[in-house]
Structure formats: structure tokens, C-alpha cells
Scaffold this motif. Sequence first.
Motif, PDB file in Angstrom:
ATOM      1  N   PHE A 291      14.262   3.707 -14.675  1.00  0.00           N
ATOM      2  CA  PHE A 291      13.003   4.250 -15.189  1.00  0.00           C
ATOM      3  C   PHE A 291      13.292   5.590 -15.868  1.00  0.00           C
ATOM      4  CE2 PHE A 291      11.693   1.554 -11.622  1.00  0.00           C
ATOM      5  CZ  PHE A 291      10.786   0.722 -12.265  1.00  0.00           C
ATOM      6  N   LEU A 292      12.662   5.802 -17.009  1.00  0.00           N
ATOM      7  CA  LEU A 292      12.874   7.020 -17.772  1.00  0.00           C
ATOM      8  C   LEU A 292      12.108   8.178 -17.154  1.00  0.00           C
ATOM      9  CD1 LEU A 292      14.277   7.998 -20.423  1.00  0.00           C
ATOM     10  CD2 LEU A 292      12.071   7.676 -21.558  1.00  0.00           C
ATOM     11  N   VAL A 293      12.755   9.349 -17.096  1.00  0.00           N
ATOM     12  CA  VAL A 293      12.087  10.565 -16.633  1.00  0.00           C
ATOM     13  C   VAL A 293      12.408  11.695 -17.614  1.00  0.00           C
ATOM     14  CG1 VAL A 293      12.047   9.946 -14.183  1.00  0.00           C
ATOM     15  CG2 VAL A 293      14.047  11.144 -15.117  1.00  0.00           C
ATOM     16  N   GLY A 294      11.498  12.632 -17.707  1.00  0.00           N
ATOM     17  CA  GLY A 294      11.725  13.777 -18.576  1.00  0.00           C
ATOM     18  C   GLY A 294      12.552  14.854 -17.922  1.00  0.00           C
ATOM     19  N   ASP A 295      12.477  14.950 -16.586  1.00  0.00           N
ATOM     20  CA  ASP A 295      13.197  15.983 -15.843  1.00  0.00           C
ATOM     21  C   ASP A 295      13.760  15.320 -14.591  1.00  0.00           C
ATOM     22  OD1 ASP A 295      13.982  18.069 -14.136  1.00  0.00           O
ATOM     23  OD2 ASP A 295      12.457  19.432 -14.911  1.00  0.00           O
TER      24      ASP A 295
ATOM     25  N   GLY B 225       4.269  -9.150 -20.787  1.00  0.00           N
ATOM     26  CA  GLY B 225       5.279  -8.239 -20.277  1.00  0.00           C
ATOM     27  C   GLY B 225       4.810  -6.800 -20.334  1.00  0.00           C
ATOM     28  N   PHE B 226       5.760  -5.892 -20.534  1.00  0.00           N
ATOM     29  CA  PHE B 226       5.449  -4.465 -20.530  1.00  0.00           C
ATOM     30  C   PHE B 226       4.416  -4.119 -21.595  1.00  0.00           C
ATOM     31  CE2 PHE B 226      10.080  -4.408 -19.289  1.00  0.00           C
ATOM     32  CZ  PHE B 226       9.884  -4.030 -17.971  1.00  0.00           C
ATOM     33  N   GLY B 227       3.439  -3.311 -21.189  1.00  0.00           N
ATOM     34  CA  GLY B 227       2.542  -2.705 -22.155  1.00  0.00           C
ATOM     35  C   GLY B 227       3.064  -1.369 -22.635  1.00  0.00           C
ATOM     36  N   ARG B 228       3.937  -0.775 -21.828  1.00  0.00           N
ATOM     37  CA  ARG B 228       4.653   0.449 -22.203  1.00  0.00           C
ATOM     38  C   ARG B 228       6.069   0.330 -21.671  1.00  0.00           C
ATOM     39  NH1 ARG B 228       1.153   4.382 -23.916  1.00  0.00           N
ATOM     40  NH2 ARG B 228      -1.016   4.193 -23.199  1.00  0.00           N
ATOM     41  N   ARG B 229       7.030   0.820 -22.429  1.00  0.00           N
ATOM     42  CA  ARG B 229       8.418   0.945 -21.981  1.00  0.00           C
ATOM     43  C   ARG B 229       9.068   2.055 -22.793  1.00  0.00           C
ATOM     44  NH1 ARG B 229      11.628  -4.115 -24.812  1.00  0.00           N
ATOM     45  NH2 ARG B 229      10.356  -4.202 -26.701  1.00  0.00           N
ATOM     46  N   HIS B 230      10.206   2.531 -22.330  1.00  0.00           N
ATOM     47  CA  HIS B 230      10.935   3.618 -22.992  1.00  0.00           C
ATOM     48  C   HIS B 230      10.094   4.890 -23.093  1.00  0.00           C
ATOM     49  CE1 HIS B 230      13.774   0.515 -23.746  1.00  0.00           C
ATOM     50  NE2 HIS B 230      13.099  -0.049 -24.719  1.00  0.00           N
ATOM     51  N   GLU B 231       9.179   5.078 -22.149  1.00  0.00           N
ATOM     52  CA  GLU B 231       8.412   6.303 -22.025  1.00  0.00           C
ATOM     53  C   GLU B 231       8.613   6.830 -20.615  1.00  0.00           C
ATOM     54  OE1 GLU B 231       4.285   5.801 -22.962  1.00  0.00           O
ATOM     55  OE2 GLU B 231       4.682   4.349 -24.556  1.00  0.00           O
ATOM     56  N   PRO B 232       8.483   8.147 -20.401  1.00  0.00           N
ATOM     57  CA  PRO B 232       8.600   8.653 -19.034  1.00  0.00           C
ATOM     58  C   PRO B 232       7.674   7.908 -18.073  1.00  0.00           C
ATOM     59  CG  PRO B 232       8.612  10.474 -20.572  1.00  0.00           C
ATOM     60  CD  PRO B 232       8.308   9.240 -21.381  1.00  0.00           C
ATOM     61  N   GLY B 233       8.259   7.470 -16.949  1.00  0.00           N
ATOM     62  CA  GLY B 233       7.499   6.717 -15.958  1.00  0.00           C
ATOM     63  C   GLY B 233       7.482   5.224 -16.195  1.00  0.00           C
TER      64      GLY B 233
ATOM     65  N   ALA C 188       0.831  -1.204   0.000  1.00  0.00           N
ATOM     66  CA  ALA C 188       0.000   0.000   0.000  1.00  0.00           C
ATOM     67  C   ALA C 188       0.867   1.256   0.000  1.00  0.00           C
ATOM     68  CB  ALA C 188      -0.944   0.003   1.202  1.00  0.00           C
ATOM     69  N   ALA C 189       1.936   1.249   0.790  1.00  0.00           N
ATOM     70  CA  ALA C 189       2.861   2.384   0.792  1.00  0.00           C
ATOM     71  C   ALA C 189       3.562   2.499  -0.560  1.00  0.00           C
ATOM     72  CB  ALA C 189       3.890   2.228   1.910  1.00  0.00           C
ATOM     73  N   GLY C 190       3.886   1.360  -1.168  1.00  0.00           N
ATOM     74  CA  GLY C 190       4.501   1.382  -2.494  1.00  0.00           C
ATOM     75  C   GLY C 190       3.583   1.995  -3.538  1.00  0.00           C
ATOM     76  N   LYS C 191       2.302   1.707  -3.448  1.00  0.00           N
ATOM     77  CA  LYS C 191       1.340   2.295  -4.387  1.00  0.00           C
ATOM     78  C   LYS C 191       1.316   3.815  -4.252  1.00  0.00           C
ATOM     79  CE  LYS C 191      -2.671   0.080  -4.548  1.00  0.00           C
ATOM     80  NZ  LYS C 191      -3.828  -0.708  -4.075  1.00  0.00           N
ATOM     81  N   ARG C 192       1.382   4.304  -3.019  1.00  0.00           N
ATOM     82  CA  ARG C 192       1.378   5.754  -2.816  1.00  0.00           C
ATOM     83  C   ARG C 192       2.663   6.375  -3.366  1.00  0.00           C
ATOM     84  NH1 ARG C 192      -0.877   4.005   2.164  1.00  0.00           N
ATOM     85  NH2 ARG C 192       1.154   4.142   3.201  1.00  0.00           N
ATOM     86  N   PHE C 193       3.796   5.726  -3.109  1.00  0.00           N
ATOM     87  CA  PHE C 193       5.078   6.283  -3.546  1.00  0.00           C
ATOM     88  C   PHE C 193       5.166   6.317  -5.076  1.00  0.00           C
ATOM     89  CE2 PHE C 193       9.489   6.052  -4.832  1.00  0.00           C
ATOM     90  CZ  PHE C 193      10.116   6.981  -4.015  1.00  0.00           C
ATOM     91  N   TYR C 194       4.954   5.185  -5.716  1.00  0.00           N
ATOM     92  CA  TYR C 194       5.162   5.126  -7.167  1.00  0.00           C
ATOM     93  C   TYR C 194       4.013   5.780  -7.939  1.00  0.00           C
ATOM     94  CZ  TYR C 194       9.169   2.272  -6.100  1.00  0.00           C
ATOM     95  OH  TYR C 194      10.376   1.837  -5.608  1.00  0.00           O
ATOM     96  N   GLY C 195       2.837   5.793  -7.344  1.00  0.00           N
ATOM     97  CA  GLY C 195       1.769   6.565  -7.953  1.00  0.00           C
ATOM     98  C   GLY C 195       2.098   8.039  -7.965  1.00  0.00           C
ATOM     99  N   GLY C 196       2.686   8.518  -6.855  1.00  0.00           N
ATOM    100  CA  GLY C 196       3.063   9.917  -6.772  1.00  0.00           C
ATOM    101  C   GLY C 196       4.256  10.269  -7.635  1.00  0.00           C
ATOM    102  N   LEU C 197       5.182   9.323  -7.797  1.00  0.00           N
ATOM    103  CA  LEU C 197       6.397   9.600  -8.561  1.00  0.00           C
ATOM    104  C   LEU C 197       6.180   9.488 -10.065  1.00  0.00           C
ATOM    105  CD1 LEU C 197       9.441  10.179  -8.685  1.00  0.00           C
ATOM    106  CD2 LEU C 197       9.832   7.713  -8.366  1.00  0.00           C
ATOM    107  N   PHE C 198       5.540   8.400 -10.499  1.00  0.00           N
ATOM    108  CA  PHE C 198       5.428   8.108 -11.924  1.00  0.00           C
ATOM    109  C   PHE C 198       4.010   8.234 -12.482  1.00  0.00           C
ATOM    110  CE2 PHE C 198       9.191   5.157 -11.010  1.00  0.00           C
ATOM    111  CZ  PHE C 198      10.123   6.079 -11.470  1.00  0.00           C
TER     112      PHE C 198
ATOM    113  N   GLY D  47      -3.389   2.915 -18.697  1.00  0.00           N
ATOM    114  CA  GLY D  47      -4.079   1.666 -19.014  1.00  0.00           C
ATOM    115  C   GLY D  47      -3.211   0.492 -19.354  1.00  0.00           C
ATOM    116  N   ALA D  48      -1.901   0.675 -19.526  1.00  0.00           N
ATOM    117  CA  ALA D  48      -1.020  -0.412 -19.943  1.00  0.00           C
ATOM    118  C   ALA D  48      -0.124  -0.846 -18.778  1.00  0.00           C
ATOM    119  CB  ALA D  48      -0.160   0.022 -21.122  1.00  0.00           C
ATOM    120  N   PRO D  49       0.137  -2.143 -18.637  1.00  0.00           N
ATOM    121  CA  PRO D  49       0.944  -2.631 -17.515  1.00  0.00           C
ATOM    122  C   PRO D  49       2.406  -2.234 -17.652  1.00  0.00           C
ATOM    123  CG  PRO D  49       0.487  -4.428 -19.035  1.00  0.00           C
ATOM    124  CD  PRO D  49      -0.316  -3.253 -19.513  1.00  0.00           C
ATOM    125  N   VAL D  50       3.011  -1.793 -16.536  1.00  0.00           N
ATOM    126  CA  VAL D  50       4.400  -1.333 -16.572  1.00  0.00           C
ATOM    127  C   VAL D  50       5.278  -1.968 -15.500  1.00  0.00           C
ATOM    128  CG1 VAL D  50       3.875   0.873 -17.691  1.00  0.00           C
ATOM    129  CG2 VAL D  50       3.791   0.708 -15.193  1.00  0.00           C
ATOM    130  N   ALA D  51       4.692  -2.523 -14.429  1.00  0.00           N
ATOM    131  CA  ALA D  51       5.481  -3.082 -13.336  1.00  0.00           C
ATOM    132  C   ALA D  51       4.529  -3.767 -12.362  1.00  0.00           C
ATOM    133  CB  ALA D  51       6.278  -1.996 -12.614  1.00  0.00           C
TER     134      ALA D  51
END
Length: 250
Positions: free
Chosen positions: A203-207, A138-146, A33-43, A63-67
Motif C-alpha cells: 500500500f502506498l504511503v506519503g510518509d 476492481g479498484f476504484g482507486r489505486r496508486h494513491e496514498p492509502g 470489526a477489529a480490521g475496520k478499526r485498524f485499517y480505518g485508522g491507518l489508511f 467513496g471509491a472501493p479499494v479493498a
Amino acid sequence: MAENRASAHPEDPAEEYTEGTPCWVDAQLPDVAAGKRFYGGLFGWEFADDVAADRPVRARLRGAPVAALTPKTDGRMPTVWTVHFATADVRALARRIEADGGQLVTPPRPDGGLGTTALAADPQGAVFGLWQPGRHTGFGRRHEPGTFTWAELYTRDTEAADAFYGDLFHDALFGPGAEPDFGRAPLTGVFPAEMPSHFLVHFLVGDREAALGTVVRLGGRVQVPPFETSYGGVAVVTDDQGASFALLQR
């Protein structure tokens, strides 16, 4: 945060992965649950809200699976991110790993109808996963921010690592049109001398600077300040439970 129930996604879009291609990542966490809050807030990841507390939960981005975030069942196990490599035959690949001097951490086992998984370690102890797809490819998205974009193996013996992975995942690394999503580097410089060989999920980030600020605001910390690599600018961080990962800006 948008709701995104697992029942709305009975199967994920199929993507073909060459054996040895990173196709999935998951984090083993004491508190999902704490992980959901952290990664939801970050990515900006979204999570189903109807998953049992003792079951892995898949993260989605638009909508696409990433992790996946997986609850730790044994407090002695590390809190880590793990990269999983694709294979069409996980049992055959497991035998090759053992024949080449690696070892199985957990033997192949089915994961419902999603696929078959195993954990292995290379001869220097770096742990990685294997994934034979079923409904989940596997990944539904990759090489995109987040989303996942790279895995770097930090190892003390680069020649031995080249020989092991070059034999194990030859087509993914050297085959026609190969664009591997992982590499290796000597375990020196930015890491302490006692650090064991390991894969670092990126993980890719724009900034990157803004992302670092968000990590700290959410209770994580900067483990290794920004540095430059051949594949982009990297900073190594930990989440608020101690799982390390990297932020990559290209």
C-alpha cells in the motif's frame, strides 16, 4: 469516520484490466470489526455499517472501493492479504494454471452478481486470486496514498516463476504499453529461511515513518524494518491480527 453504506454504491465505475493485472486485494481476518478499526485508522478507509458479521465488507477511500475485509470461516486458514488478478474467463485461466503446474485452492464460483472468483497457487505454493468482473470490476482507486500500489512475489526459484507468470500473464507483463503492478524477488535477505513463497501486497504511503508509528499505535508490529527496492522504500508490517502487508513510499 464517515458513513458509507453499500446501498449508495450499487455498481462501481468500470475500468478495463488486462488479464494478469492486479485488480483487487482482500484480507482474511478472524475479526472484521477489529480490521475496520485498524485499517480505518491507518489508511482512512471507510466501511458500510450495515453488513452482516459473516459477510465481506468493502473498504472505500473518498467513496471509491479499494479493498475488502473477509471473515475467516476456518480457523486453520491463514490470516493474510491476497492479491487478485483480472481475467475475462476465470475457468479458462484456471485450466491454464493447472496445465502449467499450478493448482486450484478453491475452484471458480460466482460471488453474487459482483463477479466470479477463484484461488490458485503457483508451482512453488504462492497463493493468488483470480477475478472475472461482473458489477464489481476492481479498484476504484489505486496508486494513491492509502491504496494498493504493488504486489511482490517472493519466491525461491525466480527462473521458474518467470516462466510460469510470463506464460500465464504475458500481455500484462510484456504487451504493448504494459505497466505491470507486480514483480518478483528471491526469497532471501530480509525474510527468514523458513518463509514460504508468497505475494506481498503493498500500500502506498506519503510518509513511511509516520505510517509505521501508526501501525504500532494501532496494535500492529514491524515485521521487516525499512529497506530499499528498485520500486521504492518498503517496510513489511502486520496488522493487529497478524496479516502481513507492506508500506511503500516512492
